[in-house]
Design a protein around this motif. Structure first.
Motif, PDB file in Angstrom:
ATOM      1  N   THR A   1      -7.297  -8.607   0.526  1.00 33.85           N
ATOM      2  CA  THR A   1      -6.749  -7.449  -0.082  1.00 33.85           C
ATOM      3  C   THR A   1      -7.994  -6.051  -0.626  1.00 33.85           C
ATOM      4  OG1 THR A   1      -5.464  -8.306  -1.054  1.00 33.85           O
ATOM      5  CG2 THR A   1      -4.729  -7.858   0.696  1.00 33.85           C
ATOM      6  N   ARG A   2      -9.563  -6.914  -1.080  1.00 31.83           N
ATOM      7  CA  ARG A   2     -10.484  -6.453  -1.706  1.00 31.83           C
ATOM      8  C   ARG A   2      -9.808  -5.699  -3.270  1.00 31.83           C
ATOM      9  NH1 ARG A   2     -11.937  -1.396   3.072  1.00 31.83           N
ATOM     10  NH2 ARG A   2     -12.140  -3.038   4.490  1.00 31.83           N
ATOM     11  N   SER A   3      -9.736  -4.617  -3.490  1.00 35.87           N
ATOM     12  CA  SER A   3      -9.932  -4.686  -5.140  1.00 35.87           C
ATOM     13  C   SER A   3      -8.333  -3.897  -5.038  1.00 35.87           C
ATOM     14  CB  SER A   3     -10.717  -3.403  -5.843  1.00 35.87           C
ATOM     15  OG  SER A   3     -10.452  -2.762  -4.942  1.00 35.87           O
ATOM     16  N   PHE A   4      -7.270  -3.533  -6.352  1.00 34.89           N
ATOM     17  CA  PHE A   4      -6.410  -3.162  -7.045  1.00 34.89           C
ATOM     18  C   PHE A   4      -6.985  -1.815  -7.049  1.00 34.89           C
ATOM     19  CE2 PHE A   4      -4.222  -0.615 -10.189  1.00 34.89           C
ATOM     20  CZ  PHE A   4      -2.963  -1.123  -9.811  1.00 34.89           C
ATOM     21  N   GLN A   5      -7.427  -1.131  -7.243  1.00 38.97           N
ATOM     22  CA  GLN A   5      -7.610   0.284  -6.977  1.00 38.97           C
ATOM     23  C   GLN A   5      -7.423   0.937  -5.252  1.00 38.97           C
ATOM     24  OE1 GLN A   5      -7.216   2.457  -9.209  1.00 38.97           O
ATOM     25  NE2 GLN A   5      -6.968   3.841  -7.637  1.00 38.97           N
ATOM     26  N   SER A   6      -8.013  -0.282  -4.842  1.00 38.75           N
ATOM     27  CA  SER A   6      -8.012   0.820  -2.914  1.00 38.75           C
ATOM     28  C   SER A   6      -6.668   0.328  -2.280  1.00 38.75           C
ATOM     29  CB  SER A   6      -8.952  -0.551  -2.604  1.00 38.75           C
ATOM     30  OG  SER A   6      -8.796  -1.975  -2.251  1.00 38.75           O
ATOM     31  N   GLN A   7      -5.755  -0.992  -3.362  1.00 42.65           N
ATOM     32  CA  GLN A   7      -4.448  -1.166  -3.391  1.00 42.65           C
ATOM     33  C   GLN A   7      -3.953  -0.573  -2.774  1.00 42.65           C
ATOM     34  OE1 GLN A   7      -2.908  -5.023  -3.614  1.00 42.65           O
ATOM     35  NE2 GLN A   7      -5.165  -5.987  -3.586  1.00 42.65           N
ATOM     36  N   PHE A   8      -4.041   0.270  -4.397  1.00 45.38           N
ATOM     37  CA  PHE A   8      -3.257   1.601  -5.064  1.00 45.38           C
ATOM     38  C   PHE A   8      -2.995   2.734  -3.934  1.00 45.38           C
ATOM     39  CE2 PHE A   8      -1.959   4.967  -8.547  1.00 45.38           C
ATOM     40  CZ  PHE A   8      -0.344   4.647  -8.473  1.00 45.38           C
ATOM     41  N   ASP A   9      -4.565   3.247  -4.074  1.00 45.62           N
ATOM     42  CA  ASP A   9      -4.864   4.715  -3.048  1.00 45.62           C
ATOM     43  C   ASP A   9      -4.178   3.959  -1.733  1.00 45.62           C
ATOM     44  OD1 ASP A   9      -6.645   4.786  -4.989  1.00 45.62           O
ATOM     45  OD2 ASP A   9      -7.800   4.637  -4.177  1.00 45.62           O
ATOM     46  N   ALA A  10      -3.817   3.334  -1.401  1.00 45.44           N
ATOM     47  CA  ALA A  10      -3.401   2.768  -0.001  1.00 45.44           C
ATOM     48  C   ALA A  10      -1.924   3.385   0.029  1.00 45.44           C
ATOM     49  CB  ALA A  10      -3.826   2.169   1.114  1.00 45.44           C
ATOM     50  N   TYR A  11      -1.982   2.538  -1.391  1.00 44.00           N
ATOM     51  CA  TYR A  11      -0.162   3.092  -0.980  1.00 44.00           C
ATOM     52  C   TYR A  11       0.700   4.279  -1.913  1.00 44.00           C
ATOM     53  CZ  TYR A  11       4.176   2.747  -3.620  1.00 44.00           C
ATOM     54  OH  TYR A  11       5.845   2.202  -4.040  1.00 44.00           O
ATOM     55  N   LYS A  12      -0.596   5.296  -2.135  1.00 46.21           N
ATOM     56  CA  LYS A  12      -0.003   7.165  -2.490  1.00 46.21           C
ATOM     57  C   LYS A  12      -0.429   7.533  -1.070  1.00 46.21           C
ATOM     58  CE  LYS A  12      -2.895   6.692  -5.643  1.00 46.21           C
ATOM     59  NZ  LYS A  12      -3.645   8.132  -6.691  1.00 46.21           N
ATOM     60  N   LYS A  13      -1.835   6.711  -0.050  1.00 48.62           N
ATOM     61  CA  LYS A  13      -0.842   7.345   1.280  1.00 48.62           C
ATOM     62  C   LYS A  13      -0.128   7.006   1.755  1.00 48.62           C
ATOM     63  CE  LYS A  13      -5.077   7.307   4.625  1.00 48.62           C
ATOM     64  NZ  LYS A  13      -6.285   7.418   5.411  1.00 48.62           N
ATOM     65  N   ALA A  14       0.071   5.745   1.991  1.00 53.95           N
ATOM     66  CA  ALA A  14       1.186   5.734   2.829  1.00 53.95           C
ATOM     67  C   ALA A  14       2.553   6.425   2.614  1.00 53.95           C
ATOM     68  CB  ALA A  14       1.281   4.064   3.178  1.00 53.95           C
ATOM     69  N   ASN A  15       2.833   6.404   1.407  1.00 58.36           N
ATOM     70  CA  ASN A  15       3.699   7.274   1.098  1.00 58.36           C
ATOM     71  C   ASN A  15       3.475   8.468   1.343  1.00 58.36           C
ATOM     72  OD1 ASN A  15       6.030   5.865  -1.755  1.00 58.36           O
ATOM     73  ND2 ASN A  15       4.185   4.930  -0.350  1.00 58.36           N
ATOM     74  N   GLN A  16       3.153   9.457   1.264  1.00 58.79           N
ATOM     75  CA  GLN A  16       2.247  10.635   1.168  1.00 58.79           C
ATOM     76  C   GLN A  16       2.946  11.501   3.452  1.00 58.79           C
ATOM     77  OE1 GLN A  16       1.532  13.725  -0.373  1.00 58.79           O
ATOM     78  NE2 GLN A  16       2.789  14.218   1.737  1.00 58.79           N
ATOM     79  N   MET A  17       2.036  10.097   3.995  1.00 62.41           N
ATOM     80  CA  MET A  17       2.750   9.761   5.551  1.00 62.41           C
ATOM     81  C   MET A  17       3.690   9.970   5.843  1.00 62.41           C
ATOM     82  SD  MET A  17      -0.533   7.738   6.395  1.00 62.41           S
ATOM     83  CE  MET A  17      -0.437   7.103   8.223  1.00 62.41           C
TER      84      MET A  17
END
Length: 288
Positions: A200-216
């Motif tokens: 799942t690559r890196s922690f920061q990319s996961q957190f960015d995806a988490y925030k993006k999904a929550n915004q969706m």
């Protein structure tokens, strides 16, 4: 000559029917001379329930003449009275990572839906006091607009509203940050080792995806939100959602409920970006 009908004074009506007809003729002749008085007289006659007695209805139809029409009118009146006396239910928007149904595609524009099994689903089935809508991910990737439109229509019959997440977002947000970071931490297992994050690559990319999904999720809520709705967000998948909702509409009533244990400060302090997550949760009006 007594008894002669032709000897009566035409200006003096003998019966009530003649009097009413005479008054109608007088109103016509005086309409332009006394418009206000004429209007008052009409109001007086219309306001008098007894100004036409039985047998003097001038050919007006009775209930027996049109039974279907009378029945329809009564049904309409009863319906209006019921609606006026009815207290509308409070609308509740339940927002969770997954919808309470599983979707299986059967064709380009055909979907099969089955109810899912879970604690939240079972609990909300007994809630009858609210007019509830469920917002969440359908658990499938639907990249084409035809499929999204068909699935949205099918879910609407179940009072569900889909959030469409692509495979990359699901991989980083759900499999990565939610399941590999938050779930172990909230169950006192600590953060996973770096080798477990390799896929799942890196922690920061996961957190960015988490925030993006929550915004969706927030965007879908905003689209369907009506003034007065209560928005109920669920679990660690949507910790960023209360902030997203409040930034768009600070008058929105937002609640957030966690379905897992919350870790102690010693465990929680090991989570990067912990302050940002906590501040997002505390934007809700009610936390449980």
């Amino acid at each position: 000559m007594p008894g002669n009908n032709y000897n009566c004074n035409p200006s003096t009506p003998r019966s009530r029917l003649e009097r009413l007809l005479r008054e109608r003729e007088l109103r016509r002749s005086n309409r332009f001379l006394h418009p206000i008085e004429d209007g008052n007289r009409q109001a007086e006659l219309l306001g008098n329930d007894n100004f036409l007695t039985e047998g003097e209805n001038f050919g007006l139809s009775s209930e027996e003449d049109f039974p279907e029409g009378v029945a329809a009118a009564k049904a309409f009146a009863d319906g209006c009275e019921w609606k006026e006396g009815r207290t509308p239910k409070q609308r509740l928007l339940v927002v969770a990572n997954r919808l309470p149904v599983s979707a299986v595609r059967k064709g380009e524009d055909s979907w099969q839906l089955e109810m899912s099994v879970g604690g939240l689903v079972s609990a909300l089935l007994g809630v009858k006091e609210f007019d509830a809508r469920w917002i969440g991910w359908a658990g499938v990737n639907v990249p084409d607009s035809v499929g999204q439109k068909a699935l949205t229509k099918a879910l609407a019959e179940k009072r569900c509203i889909p959030v469409f997440l692509d495979e990359e977002i699901v991989h980083q947000y759900y499999n990565g940050y939610c399941n590999n970071i938050l779930w172990p931490l909230f169950h006192y297992l600590g953060l996973p080792q770096e080798d477990r994050l390799a896929t799942t690559r890196s922690f920061q990319s996961q957190f960015d995806a988490y925030k993006k999904a929550n915004q969706m999720f927030a965007d879908v809520v905003h689209k369907h939100y009506l003034d007065g709705d209560v928005v109920w967000c669920h679990d660690y998948h949507l910790m960023f959602l209360p902030k997203c909702l409040k930034e768009h509409n600070n008058k929105m009533k937002v609640g957030w409920f966690l379905h897992t244990p919350f870790p102690s400060s010693e465990i929680h302090r090991t989570l990067p970006s912990r302050s940002e997550l906590l501040r997002s949760v505390l934007a809700a009006d009610l936390v449980g």
